[in-house]
Design an enzyme around this catalytic site. Sequence first.
Site, short mmCIF file in Angstrom:
data_model
loop_
_atom_site.label_atom_id
_atom_site.label_comp_id
_atom_site.label_asym_id
_atom_site.label_seq_id
_atom_site.Cartn_x
_atom_site.Cartn_y
_atom_site.Cartn_z
N ASP A 106 -11.45 -37.58 122.84
CA ASP A 106 -12.48 -38.37 123.54
C ASP A 106 -11.94 -38.55 124.96
O ASP A 106 -10.81 -39.04 125.14
CB ASP A 106 -12.66 -39.70 122.81
CG ASP A 106 -13.63 -40.66 123.49
OD1 ASP A 106 -13.55 -40.82 124.73
OD2 ASP A 106 -14.46 -41.27 122.79
N LYS B 44 -6.41 -42.30 120.31
CA LYS B 44 -6.75 -43.26 121.36
C LYS B 44 -5.48 -43.84 121.96
O LYS B 44 -4.48 -43.98 121.28
CB LYS B 44 -7.62 -44.37 120.76
CG LYS B 44 -8.20 -45.30 121.80
CD LYS B 44 -9.41 -46.05 121.27
CE LYS B 44 -9.90 -47.01 122.33
NZ LYS B 44 -11.15 -47.65 121.95
N ASP C 184 -16.96 -46.39 128.23
CA ASP C 184 -18.10 -45.71 127.61
C ASP C 184 -19.39 -45.84 128.40
O ASP C 184 -20.43 -46.19 127.85
CB ASP C 184 -18.27 -46.18 126.16
CG ASP C 184 -17.14 -45.68 125.26
OD1 ASP C 184 -17.06 -44.47 125.07
OD2 ASP C 184 -16.34 -46.51 124.78
N HIS D 182 -10.03 -41.65 126.20
CA HIS D 182 -8.88 -42.12 125.42
C HIS D 182 -7.53 -41.65 125.92
O HIS D 182 -6.59 -41.49 125.16
CB HIS D 182 -9.05 -41.70 123.96
CG HIS D 182 -10.16 -42.42 123.27
ND1 HIS D 182 -10.38 -42.34 121.91
CD2 HIS D 182 -11.11 -43.26 123.74
CE1 HIS D 182 -11.43 -43.09 121.58
NE2 HIS D 182 -11.89 -43.65 122.68
N ASP E 247 -20.41 -39.93 123.33
CA ASP E 247 -19.97 -41.23 122.84
C ASP E 247 -19.98 -42.25 123.98
O ASP E 247 -19.01 -42.38 124.71
CB ASP E 247 -18.55 -41.12 122.24
CG ASP E 247 -18.08 -42.44 121.65
OD1 ASP E 247 -18.92 -43.35 121.48
OD2 ASP E 247 -16.87 -42.55 121.36
N TRP F 247 -11.95 -42.32 113.17
CA TRP F 247 -11.27 -43.07 114.24
C TRP F 247 -11.00 -44.48 113.73
O TRP F 247 -11.90 -45.12 113.18
CB TRP F 247 -12.13 -43.15 115.52
CG TRP F 247 -11.53 -44.13 116.48
CD1 TRP F 247 -10.38 -43.97 117.21
CD2 TRP F 247 -12.00 -45.46 116.75
NE1 TRP F 247 -10.12 -45.12 117.92
CE2 TRP F 247 -11.09 -46.04 117.66
CE3 TRP F 247 -13.09 -46.22 116.31
CZ2 TRP F 247 -11.24 -47.34 118.15
CZ3 TRP F 247 -13.24 -47.51 116.79
CH2 TRP F 247 -12.33 -48.07 117.71
N GLU G 141 -9.68 -38.63 115.57
CA GLU G 141 -9.79 -38.99 116.99
C GLU G 141 -8.67 -39.93 117.39
O GLU G 141 -8.47 -40.97 116.78
CB GLU G 141 -11.15 -39.68 117.23
CG GLU G 141 -11.36 -40.15 118.67
CD GLU G 141 -12.72 -40.81 118.88
OE1 GLU G 141 -13.42 -41.12 117.88
OE2 GLU G 141 -13.08 -41.02 120.06
N ASP H 176 -11.65 -47.47 129.07
CA ASP H 176 -12.49 -46.76 128.10
C ASP H 176 -13.84 -47.46 127.99
O ASP H 176 -14.21 -47.99 126.95
CB ASP H 176 -11.75 -46.77 126.75
CG ASP H 176 -12.52 -46.03 125.66
OD1 ASP H 176 -13.18 -45.03 125.99
OD2 ASP H 176 -12.44 -46.46 124.50
N HIS I 157 -15.46 -35.87 122.06
CA HIS I 157 -16.40 -36.92 122.42
C HIS I 157 -16.46 -36.93 123.93
O HIS I 157 -15.43 -37.15 124.57
CB HIS I 157 -15.90 -38.30 121.95
CG HIS I 157 -16.33 -38.65 120.57
ND1 HIS I 157 -15.98 -39.85 119.98
CD2 HIS I 157 -17.10 -37.98 119.68
CE1 HIS I 157 -16.51 -39.88 118.76
NE2 HIS I 157 -17.18 -38.77 118.55
#
Length: 417
Positions: free
Chosen positions: A257, A226, A294, A260, A324, A183, A224, A292, A284
């Site tokens: 993910d 985004k 997390d 994303h 993640d 990524w 990955e 985003d 993820h």
Amino acid sequence: MTIAQRYESAKEIYKSMGVDTDKAVETLKNIHISMHCWQGDDVQGFDHKGPLSGGIQTTGNYPGKAGTPEELMDDIDKALSLIPGKHKLNLHANYAIFEEGQFADRDALEPAHFRKWVEFAKERGMGIDFNPTFFSHEKAETFTLSSPDEEIRQFWIRHGQACIRISQFFAEELGQPCVMNIWIPDGYKDVPADRLAPRARFKDSLDRILSIDYDKSKVYVCLESKVFGIGMESYTVGSSEFCINYAANNGILSLMDNGHYHPTEVVSDKIPAMLLFNEKLALHVTRPVRWDSDHVVLFDDETKEIAKEIVRNDAIDRVFLGLDFFDASINRISAWVVGMRNMQKAFLFALLQPNDKLKELQNNSEFTELMMLQEELKLYPFGDVWNYFCEQCGVPGKEDWFEEVQQYEKEVLSKRA
Ligand code: RNT
Ligand code: ZN
């Protein structure tokens, strides 16, 4: 009533719905999740002192974060002791461990810098997944693999190549394939003048990284995508279309993910589409709150839907699933345990659905009954099966694990500098 008695009663209730709880519990034991090391120290790692960069952000200041490899390993052990089942460890390249005076920059990393992690994993019978770190470095202040500065771009290409070699080392030492995820944070805050050239450079960089000789049955390279990052709101080089197309055309895996994408897009819906065109796929799982962010994974609707798509499409062996998130505002061990257990709960929930029956209702256009049943199933004695699974795996059920985290905080975390 004991956990076993409650389980027996739950088993009967599920049985009347055509669901075999014993089978669900056995299947869940074989679902391995890749636990990300970076929740333990707010993505800091050991190879630099500077701030986290790359448009990702940890917020919060909860005391007791791991500051050394030993502390991080202790914390991972504590978390794993409270998580049922066997899992993998997901490492980032910035977690290299240098002996006295042996520092190596990212482009010169070698397997030796990860020997301690291999020992750690070996002792615990775990596999390791890996990630090159294209952020938190002075050469990553603007662009990395898509940099217009050729020297910088070459530096990061060498980093990617080094990481493939390290990934193969993990796979060979531990006897389990290593999933290596690429990524990059590269992107622009404001409207770019050229969207093509950075992607062309990224494409070329990936070609060069993948051009080294490596064993594709041991290292699964993923890419990955985004949609945006902090300070990269208008354009990211590694967009979804770029990454999916690159992966499909170059024999590597796509990694999605779920933080994303645009806020109303869901990864659960993308999984079956991807499965029709890809033998394997990586995820993820995180929790984006408005952006985003997390946050720690919860036992929420989208996490359940993700698990359902994997289970009912018979794809447990085709999907590499890693977590993640990085929350620095709460006890970090609790964050790991809650997130991992929630992902497992989502799988168990999916395994306890009468999936064939539900599909049949859909095919017969019996949507009234389908809705009714899906809603009623939410109140089935799921918790009794979960607690039984925890007991079978030798870890505390319910909230009983939390006391141990509190104890550890008191005895270990609170004494850290
Ligand atoms: C960033 C990506 C990436 C990182 C980790 C630390 O938005 O999700 O996967 O979170 O590599
Ligand atoms: Zn991610």
